[in-house]
Design a protein around this motif. Structure first.
Motif, PDB file in Angstrom:
ATOM      1  N   THR A  27       0.828  -1.210   0.000  1.00 58.65           N
ATOM      2  CA  THR A  27       0.000   0.000   0.000  1.00 58.65           C
ATOM      3  C   THR A  27       0.859   1.254   0.000  1.00 58.65           C
ATOM      4  N   CYS A  28       1.924   1.264   0.777  1.00 55.54           N
ATOM      5  CA  CYS A  28       2.817   2.432   0.827  1.00 55.54           C
ATOM      6  C   CYS A  28       3.506   2.665  -0.513  1.00 55.54           C
ATOM      7  N   LEU A  29       3.962   1.602  -1.159  1.00 53.13           N
ATOM      8  CA  LEU A  29       4.600   1.752  -2.462  1.00 53.13           C
ATOM      9  C   LEU A  29       3.616   2.295  -3.495  1.00 53.13           C
ATOM     10  N   ASN A  30       2.381   1.802  -3.437  1.00 50.98           N
ATOM     11  CA  ASN A  30       1.354   2.321  -4.337  1.00 50.98           C
ATOM     12  C   ASN A  30       1.089   3.803  -4.060  1.00 50.98           C
ATOM     13  N   ALA A  31       1.060   4.184  -2.773  1.00 45.07           N
ATOM     14  CA  ALA A  31       0.830   5.584  -2.415  1.00 45.07           C
ATOM     15  C   ALA A  31       1.943   6.479  -2.953  1.00 45.07           C
ATOM     16  N   VAL A  32       3.181   5.999  -2.897  1.00 47.32           N
ATOM     17  CA  VAL A  32       4.303   6.772  -3.434  1.00 47.32           C
ATOM     18  C   VAL A  32       4.114   7.009  -4.931  1.00 47.32           C
ATOM     19  N   MET A  33       3.720   5.981  -5.650  1.00 53.82           N
ATOM     20  CA  MET A  33       3.550   6.124  -7.094  1.00 53.82           C
ATOM     21  C   MET A  33       2.335   6.970  -7.442  1.00 53.82           C
ATOM     22  N   LEU A  34       1.360   7.025  -6.538  1.00 48.83           N
ATOM     23  CA  LEU A  34       0.184   7.866  -6.781  1.00 48.83           C
ATOM     24  C   LEU A  34       0.496   9.355  -6.641  1.00 48.83           C
ATOM     25  N   LEU A  35       1.714   9.691  -6.261  1.00 53.70           N
ATOM     26  CA  LEU A  35       2.104  11.100  -6.225  1.00 53.70           C
ATOM     27  C   LEU A  35       2.078  11.742  -7.609  1.00 53.70           C
ATOM     28  N   TYR A  36       1.916  10.928  -8.653  1.00 52.80           N
ATOM     29  CA  TYR A  36       1.759  11.516  -9.984  1.00 52.80           C
ATOM     30  C   TYR A  36       0.463  12.330 -10.085  1.00 52.80           C
ATOM     31  N   MET A  37      -0.488  12.098  -9.189  1.00 55.10           N
ATOM     32  CA  MET A  37      -1.818  12.693  -9.326  1.00 55.10           C
ATOM     33  C   MET A  37      -1.814  14.221  -9.398  1.00 55.10           C
ATOM     34  N   PRO A  38      -1.027  14.928  -8.567  1.00 56.53           N
ATOM     35  CA  PRO A  38      -1.054  16.395  -8.682  1.00 56.53           C
ATOM     36  C   PRO A  38      -0.253  16.953  -9.853  1.00 56.53           C
ATOM     37  N   LEU A  39       0.391  16.106 -10.631  1.00 58.22           N
ATOM     38  CA  LEU A  39       1.267  16.610 -11.683  1.00 58.22           C
ATOM     39  C   LEU A  39       0.514  17.467 -12.698  1.00 58.22           C
ATOM     40  N   LEU A  40      -0.460  16.850 -13.390  1.00 58.52           N
ATOM     41  CA  LEU A  40      -1.127  17.566 -14.477  1.00 58.52           C
ATOM     42  C   LEU A  40      -2.073  18.642 -13.975  1.00 58.52           C
ATOM     43  N   SER A  41      -2.583  18.481 -12.759  1.00 64.10           N
ATOM     44  CA  SER A  41      -3.542  19.468 -12.257  1.00 64.10           C
ATOM     45  C   SER A  41      -2.865  20.669 -11.606  1.00 64.10           C
ATOM     46  N   LEU A  42      -1.641  20.521 -11.107  1.00 62.70           N
ATOM     47  CA  LEU A  42      -0.995  21.605 -10.371  1.00 62.70           C
ATOM     48  C   LEU A  42       0.447  21.859 -10.809  1.00 62.70           C
ATOM     49  N   VAL A  43       1.295  20.852 -10.748  1.00 62.19           N
ATOM     50  CA  VAL A  43       2.731  21.062 -10.942  1.00 62.19           C
ATOM     51  C   VAL A  43       3.060  21.428 -12.383  1.00 62.19           C
ATOM     52  N   VAL A  44       2.535  20.665 -13.337  1.00 62.10           N
ATOM     53  CA  VAL A  44       2.830  20.949 -14.746  1.00 62.10           C
ATOM     54  C   VAL A  44       2.301  22.318 -15.183  1.00 62.10           C
ATOM     55  N   PRO A  45       1.075  22.713 -14.806  1.00 59.12           N
ATOM     56  CA  PRO A  45       0.653  24.078 -15.146  1.00 59.12           C
ATOM     57  C   PRO A  45       1.602  25.151 -14.626  1.00 59.12           C
ATOM     58  N   LEU A  46       2.065  25.006 -13.376  1.00 57.16           N
ATOM     59  CA  LEU A  46       3.021  25.967 -12.837  1.00 57.16           C
ATOM     60  C   LEU A  46       4.341  25.914 -13.597  1.00 57.16           C
ATOM     61  N   TRP A  47       4.754  24.726 -13.947  1.00 55.32           N
ATOM     62  CA  TRP A  47       6.001  24.554 -14.704  1.00 55.32           C
ATOM     63  C   TRP A  47       5.892  25.214 -16.078  1.00 55.32           C
ATOM     64  N   ILE A  48       4.783  25.010 -16.755  1.00 61.28           N
ATOM     65  CA  ILE A  48       4.594  25.594 -18.084  1.00 61.28           C
ATOM     66  C   ILE A  48       4.660  27.113 -18.022  1.00 61.28           C
ATOM     67  N   VAL A  49       3.978  27.678 -17.051  1.00 60.39           N
ATOM     68  CA  VAL A  49       3.910  29.142 -16.956  1.00 60.39           C
ATOM     69  C   VAL A  49       5.242  29.741 -16.508  1.00 60.39           C
ATOM     70  N   GLN A  50       5.920  29.104 -15.561  1.00 66.40           N
ATOM     71  CA  GLN A  50       7.104  29.710 -14.966  1.00 66.40           C
ATOM     72  C   GLN A  50       8.417  29.310 -15.624  1.00 66.40           C
ATOM     73  N   ARG A  51       8.484  28.117 -16.230  1.00 68.85           N
ATOM     74  CA  ARG A  51       9.787  27.615 -16.683  1.00 68.85           C
ATOM     75  C   ARG A  51       9.885  27.361 -18.179  1.00 68.85           C
ATOM     76  N   THR A  52       8.805  27.418 -18.939  1.00 70.40           N
ATOM     77  CA  THR A  52       8.856  27.113 -20.370  1.00 70.40           C
ATOM     78  C   THR A  52       8.294  28.264 -21.192  1.00 70.40           C
ATOM     79  N   GLU A  53       8.549  28.186 -22.499  1.00 73.13           N
ATOM     80  CA  GLU A  53       8.011  29.170 -23.448  1.00 73.13           C
ATOM     81  C   GLU A  53       6.719  28.672 -24.102  1.00 73.13           C
ATOM     82  N   ALA A  54       6.214  27.548 -23.642  1.00 74.21           N
ATOM     83  CA  ALA A  54       5.006  26.980 -24.240  1.00 74.21           C
ATOM     84  C   ALA A  54       3.802  27.876 -23.961  1.00 74.21           C
TER      85      ALA A  54
END
Length: 391
Positions: A203-230
């Motif tokens: 269960t713990c290993l699965n929880a670690v891998m589920l950390l992908y969940m905030p990527l597209l909803s939060l982290v990637v949007p911030l990354w696109i705006v702050q770190r890329t020219e996209a």
């Protein structure tokens, strides 16, 4: 009917997820810090509540418990409509997260009772495709409410979510009856899953891998705006790509799972895919707009592939390693990875990726890979324990 119930509440959830933050800030008047604290505490409580509520599904029957919790979730969503200050918001958030976690556990126990063991992962994949389709349609409805941007529009969205959960409860009532699991007199602990260390490791290993969940909803949007020219519209494009990918290919990916060994292999491959995804996301910074767009698209494809492989393998592992008479509480425990990812993921991932940049992406990818590689030995250990105790 399981898919129809999932579709009914995912339509409302999709609209709710799009609108909730702005509703709480613009209409209720809460600060971003208050919303973040309330939701974090809510999911923390929900992660704990899923276990006893799953146990309730075992002892009182998963069908009746799922119906009850669907209605309770509708009440929790409805309570947001009368929230006007911080403390009631926190109470409503705890109630909402607890009901959602318990409902998920009861549904998994219901699926395990109604579907043959060999078909559970395939059926779960079909349900996930249905959920994603519902979330996408609901998000479109939520987008219209955001465009209107009035109190009435937001209230309609919350009312739709309430109706969605009530409709799901009505559909679940039409399923075949499932008797509760007989109570044993062996004298073992009530919450046996808390003593099952091999299952806890999985269960713990699965929880670690589920950390992908905030990527597209939060982290990637911030990354696109702050770190890329996209261009900023890439945020929406990547979310659409992810949703469509799951709808079209989740069932196909799940067909690769035929047992615990194949499930563990798929989770291991998910670790490699997520590592590759993180590395390509890192490459999207520092170049032109077109190279950034290309890198983001490739990374998103790798990410959704890893997501689908992880989900398919984890479903089989979570079901197959759980005792037949304790599916509810075991699914409640296994499902804690989702609220934990929602609770801890945003803070951890933004600090790691946005703070560290390329190095942060590579560290995150390495974490995914290590967790994926460790899943095979962990599953084999849990399977040996299950065989030894005869469950």
């Amino acid at each position: 009917m399981l898919a129809l119930a999932q579709l009914a509440n995912s339509l409302g959830d999709g609209a709710y997820l799009v609108c909730s933050a702005l509703y709480f800030t613009r209409i209720v008047g809460l600060s971003a810090t208050q919303i973040g604290f309330g939701l974090t505490l809510g999911w923390a409580v929900g992660s704990v509540a899923g276990i006893p509520l799953g146990h309730l599904a075992d002892r009182r029957g998963p069908k009746g418990t799922a119906v009850l919790l669907a209605v309770a979730t509708a009440v929790a969503v409805g309570s947001f409509l009368v929230v006007r200050s911080f403390v009631p918001f926190v109470v409503a958030a705890c109630l909402y997260a607890s009901c959602q976690s318990g409902l998920s556990a009861a549904r998994q126990a219901l699926l395990a009772a109604l579907v043959d063991k060999a078909e559970r992962t395939a059926v779960r994949a079909y349900l996930q495709s249905t959920v994603n389709a519902g979330l996408a349609i609901g998000a479109g409805v939520g987008g219209l409410a955001l465009q209107v941007d009035t109190r009435a529009a937001y209230l309609v969205v919350f009312a739709l979510d309430v109706l969605g959960f009530l409709a799901a409860a009505a559909v679940l009532r039409g399923l075949p009856p499932v008797p509760p699991v007989p109570v044993t007199t062996t004298g073992g602990p009530v919450f046996a899953v808390l003593r099952d260390r091999p299952y806890a490791l999985v269960t713990c290993l699965n929880a670690v891998m589920l950390l992908y969940m905030p990527l597209l909803s939060l982290v990637v949007p911030l990354w696109i705006v702050q770190r890329t020219e996209a261009p900023r519209w890439m945020v929406a494009a990547l979310l659409v790509l992810n949703t469509v990918g799951v709808v079209l290919f989740q069932v196909r990916v799940a067909r690769r799972v035929t047992g615990l060994d194949s499930a563990a292999r798929l989770v291991r491959r998910a670790g490699f895919a997520m590592l590759a995804s993180c590395a390509v996301f890192a490459l999207s910074a520092g170049g032109s707009a077109w190279t950034a767009v290309l890198a983001l698209l490739v990374a998103a494809v790798l990410q959704v592939l890893g997501e689908m492989m992880l989900a398919s393998g984890a479903w089989e592992i979570g079901f197959d390693l759980a005792p037949a008479d304790k599916q509810g509480q075991y699914q409640g425990f296994f499902g804690t990875g989702v609220p934990v990812a929602r609770m801890a993921g945003p803070l951890l991932l933004t600090a790691l990726v946005i703070g560290w940049g390329t190095a942060g992406w590579l560290v995150l990818g390495g974490v995914f890979l290590v967790a994926g590689l460790a899943m095979g030995p962990a599953v084999r250990r849990a399977a040996r324990r299950r065989s030894a105790v005869g469950v």
